[in-house]
Motif scaffolding. Structure first.
Motif, PDB file in Angstrom:
ATOM      1  N   GLN A   1       0.802  -1.229   0.000  1.00 47.71           N
ATOM      2  CA  GLN A   1       0.000   0.000   0.000  1.00 47.71           C
ATOM      3  C   GLN A   1       0.829   1.271   0.000  1.00 47.71           C
ATOM      4  O   GLN A   1       0.439   2.261  -0.616  1.00 47.71           O
ATOM      5  CB  GLN A   1      -0.947   0.029   1.203  1.00 47.71           C
ATOM      6  N   TYR A   2       1.999   1.243   0.668  1.00 50.15           N
ATOM      7  CA  TYR A   2       2.773   2.488   0.823  1.00 50.15           C
ATOM      8  C   TYR A   2       4.092   2.478   0.050  1.00 50.15           C
ATOM      9  O   TYR A   2       4.819   3.469   0.073  1.00 50.15           O
ATOM     10  CB  TYR A   2       3.039   2.748   2.304  1.00 50.15           C
ATOM     11  N   TYR A   3       4.424   1.355  -0.565  1.00 47.28           N
ATOM     12  CA  TYR A   3       5.560   1.266  -1.474  1.00 47.28           C
ATOM     13  C   TYR A   3       6.913   1.501  -0.806  1.00 47.28           C
ATOM     14  O   TYR A   3       7.793   2.140  -1.368  1.00 47.28           O
ATOM     15  CB  TYR A   3       5.388   2.240  -2.647  1.00 47.28           C
ATOM     16  N   PHE A   4       7.080   1.023   0.433  1.00 44.77           N
ATOM     17  CA  PHE A   4       8.401   1.077   1.052  1.00 44.77           C
ATOM     18  C   PHE A   4       8.609  -0.163   1.912  1.00 44.77           C
ATOM     19  O   PHE A   4       7.652  -0.777   2.391  1.00 44.77           O
ATOM     20  CB  PHE A   4       8.575   2.350   1.895  1.00 44.77           C
ATOM     21  N   LEU A   5       9.866  -0.533   2.062  1.00 50.88           N
ATOM     22  CA  LEU A   5      10.234  -1.651   2.923  1.00 50.88           C
ATOM     23  C   LEU A   5      10.533  -1.093   4.304  1.00 50.88           C
ATOM     24  O   LEU A   5      11.474  -0.324   4.484  1.00 50.88           O
ATOM     25  CB  LEU A   5      11.466  -2.381   2.370  1.00 50.88           C
ATOM     26  N   CYS A   6       9.718  -1.464   5.282  1.00 50.24           N
ATOM     27  CA  CYS A   6       9.878  -0.903   6.623  1.00 50.24           C
ATOM     28  C   CYS A   6      11.129  -1.473   7.294  1.00 50.24           C
ATOM     29  O   CYS A   6      11.340  -2.692   7.321  1.00 50.24           O
ATOM     30  CB  CYS A   6       8.648  -1.204   7.475  1.00 50.24           C
ATOM     31  N   GLU A   7      11.963  -0.580   7.812  1.00 50.39           N
ATOM     32  CA  GLU A   7      13.171  -0.979   8.537  1.00 50.39           C
ATOM     33  C   GLU A   7      13.213  -0.291   9.898  1.00 50.39           C
ATOM     34  O   GLU A   7      14.272   0.101  10.374  1.00 50.39           O
ATOM     35  CB  GLU A   7      14.411  -0.620   7.708  1.00 50.39           C
ATOM     36  N   CYS A   8      12.024  -0.156  10.495  1.00 50.12           N
ATOM     37  CA  CYS A   8      11.956   0.477  11.805  1.00 50.12           C
ATOM     38  C   CYS A   8      12.546  -0.446  12.869  1.00 50.12           C
ATOM     39  O   CYS A   8      12.946  -1.576  12.583  1.00 50.12           O
ATOM     40  CB  CYS A   8      10.502   0.824  12.161  1.00 50.12           C
ATOM     41  N   GLU A   9      12.569   0.034  14.089  1.00 53.70           N
ATOM     42  CA  GLU A   9      13.163  -0.725  15.185  1.00 53.70           C
ATOM     43  C   GLU A   9      12.510  -2.093  15.343  1.00 53.70           C
ATOM     44  O   GLU A   9      13.189  -3.098  15.546  1.00 53.70           O
ATOM     45  CB  GLU A   9      13.022   0.070  16.491  1.00 53.70           C
ATOM     46  N   ALA A  10      11.182  -2.142  15.212  1.00 51.26           N
ATOM     47  CA  ALA A  10      10.474  -3.416  15.391  1.00 51.26           C
ATOM     48  C   ALA A  10      10.770  -4.388  14.266  1.00 51.26           C
ATOM     49  O   ALA A  10      10.647  -5.608  14.447  1.00 51.26           O
ATOM     50  CB  ALA A  10       8.972  -3.167  15.472  1.00 51.26           C
ATOM     51  N   CYS A  11      11.147  -3.865  13.098  1.00 50.04           N
ATOM     52  CA  CYS A  11      11.413  -4.734  11.950  1.00 50.04           C
ATOM     53  C   CYS A  11      12.882  -5.143  11.842  1.00 50.04           C
ATOM     54  O   CYS A  11      13.242  -5.920  10.955  1.00 50.04           O
ATOM     55  CB  CYS A  11      10.987  -4.039  10.655  1.00 50.04           C
ATOM     56  N   SER A  12      13.740  -4.609  12.713  1.00 54.38           N
ATOM     57  CA  SER A  12      15.152  -4.988  12.671  1.00 54.38           C
ATOM     58  C   SER A  12      15.324  -6.424  13.133  1.00 54.38           C
ATOM     59  O   SER A  12      14.527  -6.950  13.907  1.00 54.38           O
ATOM     60  CB  SER A  12      15.978  -4.053  13.553  1.00 54.38           C
ATOM     61  N   MET A  13      16.369  -7.053  12.684  1.00 55.02           N
ATOM     62  CA  MET A  13      16.596  -8.476  12.976  1.00 55.02           C
ATOM     63  C   MET A  13      16.762  -8.717  14.470  1.00 55.02           C
ATOM     64  O   MET A  13      16.183  -9.657  15.029  1.00 55.02           O
ATOM     65  CB  MET A  13      17.846  -8.961  12.222  1.00 55.02           C
ATOM     66  N   LEU A  14      17.529  -7.857  15.149  1.00 57.02           N
ATOM     67  CA  LEU A  14      17.780  -8.048  16.575  1.00 57.02           C
ATOM     68  C   LEU A  14      16.488  -7.937  17.368  1.00 57.02           C
ATOM     69  O   LEU A  14      16.196  -8.760  18.238  1.00 57.02           O
ATOM     70  CB  LEU A  14      18.791  -7.009  17.073  1.00 57.02           C
ATOM     71  N   GLU A  15      15.696  -6.918  17.047  1.00 55.02           N
ATOM     72  CA  GLU A  15      14.437  -6.715  17.768  1.00 55.02           C
ATOM     73  C   GLU A  15      13.506  -7.898  17.548  1.00 55.02           C
ATOM     74  O   GLU A  15      12.851  -8.374  18.468  1.00 55.02           O
ATOM     75  CB  GLU A  15      13.779  -5.418  17.279  1.00 55.02           C
ATOM     76  N   GLU A  16      13.459  -8.387  16.310  1.00 54.57           N
ATOM     77  CA  GLU A  16      12.572  -9.513  16.009  1.00 54.57           C
ATOM     78  C   GLU A  16      13.005 -10.773  16.747  1.00 54.57           C
ATOM     79  O   GLU A  16      12.186 -11.515  17.275  1.00 54.57           O
ATOM     80  CB  GLU A  16      12.569  -9.762  14.485  1.00 54.57           C
ATOM     81  N   MET A  17      14.303 -10.995  16.812  1.00 63.88           N
ATOM     82  CA  MET A  17      14.804 -12.178  17.526  1.00 63.88           C
ATOM     83  C   MET A  17      14.454 -12.103  19.007  1.00 63.88           C
ATOM     84  O   MET A  17      14.069 -13.106  19.618  1.00 63.88           O
ATOM     85  CB  MET A  17      16.323 -12.286  17.343  1.00 63.88           C
ATOM     86  N   LEU A  18      14.579 -10.916  19.596  1.00 65.88           N
ATOM     87  CA  LEU A  18      14.249 -10.752  21.013  1.00 65.88           C
ATOM     88  C   LEU A  18      12.772 -11.001  21.264  1.00 65.88           C
ATOM     89  O   LEU A  18      12.389 -11.645  22.240  1.00 65.88           O
ATOM     90  CB  LEU A  18      14.630  -9.347  21.475  1.00 65.88           C
ATOM     91  N   ARG A  19      11.932 -10.516  20.352  1.00 68.52           N
ATOM     92  CA  ARG A  19      10.493 -10.689  20.518  1.00 68.52           C
ATOM     93  C   ARG A  19      10.110 -12.157  20.373  1.00 68.52           C
ATOM     94  O   ARG A  19       9.286 -12.677  21.123  1.00 68.52           O
ATOM     95  CB  ARG A  19       9.727  -9.844  19.496  1.00 68.52           C
TER      96      ARG A  19
END
Length: 760
Positions: free
Chosen positions: A553-571
């Motif tokens: 819908q917005y034509y961008f790849l989100c790379e915010c804090e929640a989408c970072s690899m480290l944050e995702e692994m912790l979650r």
């Protein structure tokens, strides 16, 4: 999602696209300048397209005395059943249908006054009595209105005396803000707070950045939309027993019946448009403002605009409000330069928002362009232009005024130069895919006589906010949004605010409308960007799904804090994704990489297929819906039995953090509350709060709403200590998201004062 035109029109345009000459289709696909796209589409429109629009639209919503009489009869049936709210809405519908010269108009006004009297809306009742008498109410029945008039005056006299004796607005505000610090920046009305400034970069575009530290709960910006469109058919009116009110399977009251079409405020005594039977308002002032801004254009085209979808209608409203002068200025202005100028024009911000035409498919561009071009032609035939749109000297013509009469002025005919208007509409329609903002509100989902509040969030309008549109996305934002409808502050700003939301040149100050307030949901450090969630939130869905939706819908790849690899692994390492427990050993069920679930305990290893889990979850949801309907129709005992049976026989063990477990516990709490068993109701609501907090976060408004209901249960049950222990948590959450003066905190303060003074 983008609110596209109805399916019949989409099919027609798709057929037109498939039958297009290959060379012409290739040319259209290669064109990426909006002016050229619109001109190309305009050259392809023919009479068949106009005829299709005419055939799929419901026709103009005309006045009809017979329809007004039918609505009045439905209102009488509801009145006899003592469902006065439904009666008032039926009478309002009759008022909207009744021609000005019809006797039905005065009869509907008189009958609605009776319903309003029983709803204790005495001033509104008096207003309707006056309207009935002024529109030819039969003289032999006027004694009824005179008696009701006297009763209303008596009630108002007693009420005014009670208010003077018991209420002190200043002291109430003091109570509401007890133990709270109201930041000085809340003094500004509309615009951006002094701690925040606008920054621009090639990567992020124009965005907001904190210049100084912003405390949690502090207002960052307040904004009024440049334009907005009410979404019909969302809300459902609840009767005394909670069921949706449907008369002979025909009438369900939606947003368009319950809310003002200008300021979106709820109203039971609508003021009807004098030209059509659809649009209605909460006051003559709102009717006048809507007419002057857009409705004098839309009134004869209402059905056509509805068929073309919310986004097309909103794009037209934005353009009509801006006017040709602002469109011409915007086409010549470089965005960054106008932001530095002292006389900021909000339309320039709207005009220069990214439209991403290069990312949208050729078929979608064609649908939007043909839709706009068709409506442009219909609009050009609907009436003359206002004097302010005059591009060259032309003879005076006549136009319609807000009272439905014809007036002379310096209007001009549509000229070939005005294709820029259609081009602007197309630009805005393409922009809205990425920049439209849903206006949401809390709707009570329980029955009217429920002693415990139960709400859900619903979307009532789509809007374009000039300042809010500057906020970039994060899946874990540092802001919280609250919308207000009805009476609003001065939208033209104040000396304390940054002049980012000033009125259009020549535009008057308005006192009613839609507003959004953005608060910091946590402490924001200097230099940190102000971020808003566009929908996909890290508390609600996984990274891959969020990134897919945002890309589509917005034509961008989100790379915010929640989408970072480290944050995702912790979650992932800290949560049980499924929220399900093993039926054998009660260990956590983990979702397999392929499909199915496996018990996390190595000593067990029990496996369950995804199909089996999904089937059983669906059975639980169906049973939950049945239980809720039983409660709404005042069968709480039967609902409670069904909920208990579902929990024990589903074959699933829901963990305390599973969202469905939270819903089951909430429904069980409502059933106990309906029976007056406050203690058991509170116990189950506490369980629901655990799931809500896990799903949305410990500082979320969703959790605050559950805890607010918990306070109500403790209060009703006389549990003084438990209630007082929860109140500080609720106060902190609502202050964070809604500010210290919101209605919920006023009710909370009243309960707290009562509890502190009582001994039970």
């Amino acid at each position: 999602m983008m609110d596209l035109p109805c399916m019949q029109w989409q099919d027609h345009v798709a057929h037109k696209w498939s039958g297009l000459d290959p060379e012409l289709k290739k040319t259209f696909t290669s064109v990426l300048e909006i002016d050229d796209v619109f001109k190309c589409a305009l050259s392809l429109i023919n009479q068949q397209d106009l005829d299709v629009v005419q055939s799929i639209s419901a026709g103009p919503p005309v006045k009809d005395a017979e329809e007004a009489a039918k609505c009045r009869e439905k209102g009488n049936s509801s009145f006899k059943a003592r469902d006065y709210k439904a009666a008032a809405l039926h009478y309002s519908q009759g008022i909207c249908f009744a021609p000005q010269s019809s006797e039905q108009l005065s009869l509907c006004f008189a009958n609605r006054s009776a319903a309003l009297y029983h709803l204790q809306q005495y001033q509104e009742c008096l207003d309707d009595i006056d309207r009935a008498l002024n529109t030819g109410y039969p003289s032999h029945l006027s004694h009824k209105l005179q008696d009701r008039h006297t009763l209303c005056l008596n009630h108002l006299s007693v009420w005014e005396k009670t208010i003077k004796d018991k209420l002190n607005p200043v002291s109430n505000d003091d109570k509401c803000s007890k133990n709270l610090t109201i930041p000085s920046s809340e003094a500004f009305r509309f615009g951006i707070c002094p701690q925040v400034s606008v920054a621009c970069s090639k990567e992020k575009g124009c965005h907001l950045v904190a210049r100084k530290s912003v405390t949690a709960g502090e207002v960052i910006l307040s904004d009024k939309p440049f334009s907005w469109v009410l979404i019909p058919g969302v809300e459902k009116v609840k009767g005394k027993r909670g069921q949706e009110q449907v008369t002979q399977g025909e009438m369900v009251f939606g947003t368009e019946h319950r809310r003002c079409h200008w300021c979106l405020a709820e109203t039971l005594c609508a003021v009807a448009c004098k030209g059509c039977s659809f649009s209605r308002y909460c006051s003559a002032a709102c009717q006048r403002e809507a007419w002057e801004e857009h409705h004098h254009w839309e009134c004869p085209l209402g059905a056509d605009l509805a068929a073309m979808g919310v986004m097309a209608q909103l794009a037209f409203r934005i353009t009509l409000k801006a006017g040709i002068k602002n469109i011409q200025i915007a086409r010549q202005t470089i965005r960054d330069e106008q932001k530095k100028s002292e006389g900021y024009n909000p339309y320039l911000t709207v005009f220069h928002l990214l439209h991403h035409i290069e990312h949208q498919s050729a078929s979608l561009r064609f649908l939007c362009a043909v839709t706009v071009a068709t409506l442009y032609l219909k609009l050009s035939k609907a009436g003359p232009l206002p004097a302010s749109w005059k591009l060259s000297d032309a003879s005076s013509t006549t136009s319609q005024s807000s009272d439905g009469t014809k007036k002379k002025g310096g209007d001009t005919k549509w000229s070939s130069e005005l294709w820029v208007v259609g081009s602007a509409v197309l630009r805005h329609m393409l922009q809205l895919r990425c920049n439209a903002q849903a206006v949401v509100t809390q709707q009570d989902t329980g029955s009217e006589n429920s002693q415990v509040q139960s709400v859900e969030e619903i979307r009532i309008a789509t809007a374009m906010f000039p300042t809010l549109s500057l906020l970039n996305h994060s899946c874990c934002p540092n802001t919280s949004l609250v919308f207000r409808t009805g009476t609003a502050a001065d939208p033209c700003g104040s000396p304390e605010s940054v002049g980012f939301n000033q009125c259009l040149p020549g535009e008057g100050r308005q006192g009613r409308g839609v507003t959004v307030t953005v608060r910091a949901s946590r402490v924001i450090s200097p230099g940190e960007e102000i971020l808003h969630c566009y929908g996909p939130h890290s508390n609600r869905m996984g990274t891959q799904e969020r990134q897919r939706l945002l890309q589509e819908q917005y034509y961008f790849l989100c790379e915010c804090e929640a989408c970072s690899m480290l944050e995702e692994m912790l979650r992932e390492s800290s949560r049980n994704e499924s929220g399900l427990l093993c039926s054998k050993c009660k260990g956590a069920l983990k979702k397999n990489r392929g499909s199915g679930f496996t018990c996390s305990l190595l000593s067990c290893g029990h496996q369950v297929s995804s199909a089996d889990v999904n089937h059983k979850l669906q059975e639980v949801r169906v049973a939950l819906e049945k239980a809720v309907k039983l409660m709404e129709t005042e069968f709480p005992v039967e609902a409670l039995h069904l909920l208990k049976r579902t929990s024990s026989q589903s074959g699933l063990v829901l963990g305390e953090t599973h969202p469905l477990q939270g819903e089951l516990a909430d429904a069980t709490a409502r059933a106990f509350a309906s029976m007056g068993d406050w203690k058991n109701a509170a116990t189950h609501l506490e369980q629901s709060a655990v799931a809500t907090g896990y799903q949305y976060g410990k500082d979320s408004l969703e959790l605050g709403q559950q805890l607010f209901k918990l306070v109500q249960l403790h209060f009703n049950g006389g549990a003084r200590g438990p209630a007082l222990s929860v109140i500080p948590k609720v106060r902190r959450i609502f202050s964070l998201h809604c500010g210290p003066h919101c209605p919920e905190l006023q009710e909370l303060n009243a309960m707290e004062e009562c509890l502190q003074q009582s001994t039970f």
